[in-house]
Write a protein that holds these residues in place. Structure first.
Motif, PDB file in Angstrom:
ATOM      1  N   ARG A  22       0.850  -1.194   0.000  1.00 54.69           N
ATOM      2  CA  ARG A  22       0.000   0.000   0.000  1.00 54.69           C
ATOM      3  C   ARG A  22       0.884   1.242   0.000  1.00 54.69           C
ATOM      4  O   ARG A  22       1.735   1.400   0.861  1.00 54.69           O
ATOM      5  N   VAL A  23       0.650   2.118  -0.966  1.00 51.16           N
ATOM      6  CA  VAL A  23       1.510   3.278  -1.180  1.00 51.16           C
ATOM      7  C   VAL A  23       0.684   4.554  -1.138  1.00 51.16           C
ATOM      8  O   VAL A  23      -0.366   4.658  -1.786  1.00 51.16           O
ATOM      9  N   SER A  24       1.168   5.518  -0.380  1.00 46.91           N
ATOM     10  CA  SER A  24       0.585   6.855  -0.356  1.00 46.91           C
ATOM     11  C   SER A  24       1.563   7.826  -1.008  1.00 46.91           C
ATOM     12  O   SER A  24       2.780   7.720  -0.815  1.00 46.91           O
ATOM     13  N   VAL A  25       1.052   8.762  -1.811  1.00 47.62           N
ATOM     14  CA  VAL A  25       1.882   9.712  -2.542  1.00 47.62           C
ATOM     15  C   VAL A  25       1.632  11.126  -2.010  1.00 47.62           C
ATOM     16  O   VAL A  25       0.481  11.556  -1.880  1.00 47.62           O
ATOM     17  N   LEU A  26       2.720  11.836  -1.692  1.00 48.02           N
ATOM     18  CA  LEU A  26       2.613  13.197  -1.161  1.00 48.02           C
ATOM     19  C   LEU A  26       3.456  14.162  -1.982  1.00 48.02           C
ATOM     20  O   LEU A  26       4.616  13.894  -2.277  1.00 48.02           O
ATOM     21  N   GLU A  47      -0.870  -0.954  -4.295  1.00 49.16           N
ATOM     22  CA  GLU A  47      -2.229  -0.481  -4.029  1.00 49.16           C
ATOM     23  C   GLU A  47      -2.109   0.948  -3.502  1.00 49.16           C
ATOM     24  O   GLU A  47      -1.521   1.178  -2.458  1.00 49.16           O
ATOM     25  N   LEU A  48      -2.641   1.912  -4.236  1.00 46.41           N
ATOM     26  CA  LEU A  48      -2.541   3.306  -3.840  1.00 46.41           C
ATOM     27  C   LEU A  48      -3.596   3.622  -2.780  1.00 46.41           C
ATOM     28  O   LEU A  48      -4.724   3.162  -2.847  1.00 46.41           O
ATOM     29  N   ALA A  53      -1.600   6.741   7.247  1.00 49.10           N
ATOM     30  CA  ALA A  53      -1.602   5.818   8.373  1.00 49.10           C
ATOM     31  C   ALA A  53      -1.819   4.373   7.921  1.00 49.10           C
ATOM     32  O   ALA A  53      -1.409   3.440   8.607  1.00 49.10           O
ATOM     33  N   GLU A  54      -2.449   4.182   6.774  1.00 45.40           N
ATOM     34  CA  GLU A  54      -2.702   2.838   6.267  1.00 45.40           C
ATOM     35  C   GLU A  54      -1.622   2.374   5.299  1.00 45.40           C
ATOM     36  O   GLU A  54      -1.587   1.203   4.920  1.00 45.40           O
ATOM     37  N   ALA A  55      -0.742   3.295   4.872  1.00 42.71           N
ATOM     38  CA  ALA A  55       0.248   2.976   3.841  1.00 42.71           C
ATOM     39  C   ALA A  55       1.412   2.173   4.414  1.00 42.71           C
ATOM     40  O   ALA A  55       1.838   2.397   5.550  1.00 42.71           O
ATOM     41  N   ASP A  56       1.926   1.251   3.613  1.00 40.34           N
ATOM     42  CA  ASP A  56       3.166   0.568   3.952  1.00 40.34           C
ATOM     43  C   ASP A  56       4.362   1.449   3.625  1.00 40.34           C
ATOM     44  O   ASP A  56       5.377   1.409   4.322  1.00 40.34           O
ATOM     45  N   VAL A  57       4.234   2.227   2.557  1.00 39.56           N
ATOM     46  CA  VAL A  57       5.304   3.116   2.096  1.00 39.56           C
ATOM     47  C   VAL A  57       4.683   4.439   1.664  1.00 39.56           C
ATOM     48  O   VAL A  57       3.635   4.456   1.018  1.00 39.56           O
ATOM     49  N   LEU A  70       3.818  15.204   6.475  1.00 42.64           N
ATOM     50  CA  LEU A  70       4.241  13.849   6.819  1.00 42.64           C
ATOM     51  C   LEU A  70       3.907  13.508   8.257  1.00 42.64           C
ATOM     52  O   LEU A  70       3.947  14.360   9.144  1.00 42.64           O
ATOM     53  N   ILE A  71       3.592  12.246   8.489  1.00 43.93           N
ATOM     54  CA  ILE A  71       3.465  11.753   9.858  1.00 43.93           C
ATOM     55  C   ILE A  71       4.697  10.912  10.162  1.00 43.93           C
ATOM     56  O   ILE A  71       5.274  10.291   9.277  1.00 43.93           O
ATOM     57  N   PRO A  72       5.157  10.903  11.421  1.00 38.63           N
ATOM     58  CA  PRO A  72       6.377  10.152  11.760  1.00 38.63           C
ATOM     59  C   PRO A  72       6.190   8.649  11.627  1.00 38.63           C
ATOM     60  O   PRO A  72       5.075   8.135  11.609  1.00 38.63           O
ATOM     61  N   PHE A  73       7.344   7.982  11.534  1.00 39.58           N
ATOM     62  CA  PHE A  73       7.427   6.528  11.622  1.00 39.58           C
ATOM     63  C   PHE A  73       6.769   5.808  10.451  1.00 39.58           C
ATOM     64  O   PHE A  73       6.240   4.717  10.602  1.00 39.58           O
ATOM     65  N   THR A  74       6.781   6.441   9.280  1.00 36.75           N
ATOM     66  CA  THR A  74       6.395   5.737   8.069  1.00 36.75           C
ATOM     67  C   THR A  74       7.665   5.190   7.425  1.00 36.75           C
ATOM     68  O   THR A  74       8.773   5.527   7.823  1.00 36.75           O
ATOM     69  N   ARG A  75       7.492   4.341   6.416  1.00 32.05           N
ATOM     70  CA  ARG A  75       8.628   3.955   5.575  1.00 32.05           C
ATOM     71  C   ARG A  75       8.604   4.905   4.384  1.00 32.05           C
ATOM     72  O   ARG A  75       7.749   4.792   3.511  1.00 32.05           O
ATOM     73  N   LEU A  76       9.537   5.821   4.383  1.00 32.14           N
ATOM     74  CA  LEU A  76       9.489   6.947   3.469  1.00 32.14           C
ATOM     75  C   LEU A  76      10.463   6.790   2.311  1.00 32.14           C
ATOM     76  O   LEU A  76      11.654   6.541   2.513  1.00 32.14           O
ATOM     77  N   VAL A  77       9.942   6.944   1.090  1.00 32.05           N
ATOM     78  CA  VAL A  77      10.768   7.098  -0.103  1.00 32.05           C
ATOM     79  C   VAL A  77      10.718   8.576  -0.469  1.00 32.05           C
ATOM     80  O   VAL A  77       9.662   9.099  -0.799  1.00 32.05           O
ATOM     81  N   LEU A  78      11.853   9.234  -0.388  1.00 24.38           N
ATOM     82  CA  LEU A  78      11.907  10.671  -0.615  1.00 24.38           C
ATOM     83  C   LEU A  78      12.566  10.962  -1.957  1.00 24.38           C
ATOM     84  O   LEU A  78      13.669  10.488  -2.237  1.00 24.38           O
ATOM     85  N   VAL A  79      11.887  11.741  -2.785  1.00 23.54           N
ATOM     86  CA  VAL A  79      12.436  12.195  -4.057  1.00 23.54           C
ATOM     87  C   VAL A  79      12.927  13.617  -3.841  1.00 23.54           C
ATOM     88  O   VAL A  79      12.142  14.514  -3.531  1.00 23.54           O
TER      89      VAL A  79
END
Length: 214
Positions: A22-26, A47-48, A53-57, A70-79
């Protein structure tokens, strides 16, 4: 951005279906966010979701206001392009796993970054890794060290006591080994249990071992 690479498929002999990531895009720029969503939509294994809070990444594009989203303690991919040290630390505080330079943010690269982050693997360009390591060294020297704390989140005394507790020593033996009073050892353990919300000494040792703190 090329979209020729999909996430690796499960082995034909696998007996269980692979869980979707599950991926969230910001991104504060709606056009940038729309572009990322378009690139990642309908990719096998993804799965977008709009709920962090529900996202894996979480995949985020570095912009000034992004830290407020951003909320803390996510698995973050930063561009991002060469974030400053303060920006890098902010990303780390929010769970940075993979940093992708903007000029490398092709669809295959983003997909690999998402898989790496979801599986707990980290990836930073050498320059950013150097900044991070220098920052950790400075943090230990200027902030943690003078307060007798370590980067593990434990004090030197807590680490010593937990290691001996893990070796099977009781309170009296630990006190003798460290030249403390038994009351001091008990106070160290009680403070540790309270601060980390642990139930008892066994739980404290298990917690420290599980996180690699001792």
């Amino acid at each position: 951005m090329s979209s020729s690479l999909a996430l690796p498929d499960s082995s034909p002999t696998a007996t269980r279906p692979r869980q979707r990531i599950r991926v969230s895009v910001l991104a504060t720029d709606p056009l940038v966010r729309a572009g990322l969503l378009s690139e990642l939509r309908d990719k096998p294994g993804l799965e977008l979701t709009t709920d962090q809070a529900e996202a894996d990444v979480v995949v985020a594009v570095a912009e000034t206001a992004l830290r407020d989203l951003l909320i803390p303690f996510t698995r973050l991919v930063l561009v991002a392009d060469e974030p400053r040290q303060a920006e890098l630390w902010s990303a780390v505080e929010h769970g940075l796993a993979v940093l992708v330079p903007r000029d490398e943010a092709t669809t295959p690269r983003l997909l690999k970054a998402i898989v790496d982050a979801s599986q707990g693997r980290g990836d930073l360009p050498p320059e950013q890794l150097g900044i991070l390591l220098r920052g950790l060294s400075q943090l230990q020297r200027d902030v943690l060290g003078p307060r007798q704390l370590t980067l593990t989140g434990l004090s030197f005394r807590e680490t010593d006591v937990l290691r001996l507790l893990a070796d099977g020593l009781d309170t009296g033996q630990i006190a003798q080994k460290l030249s403390y009073s038994e009351r001091t050892v008990k106070n160290i353990l009680q403070g540790l249990l309270t601060r980390l919300g642990l139930r008892n000494r066994t739980h404290a040792v298990a917690h420290a071992i599980r996180l690699g703190l001792i």
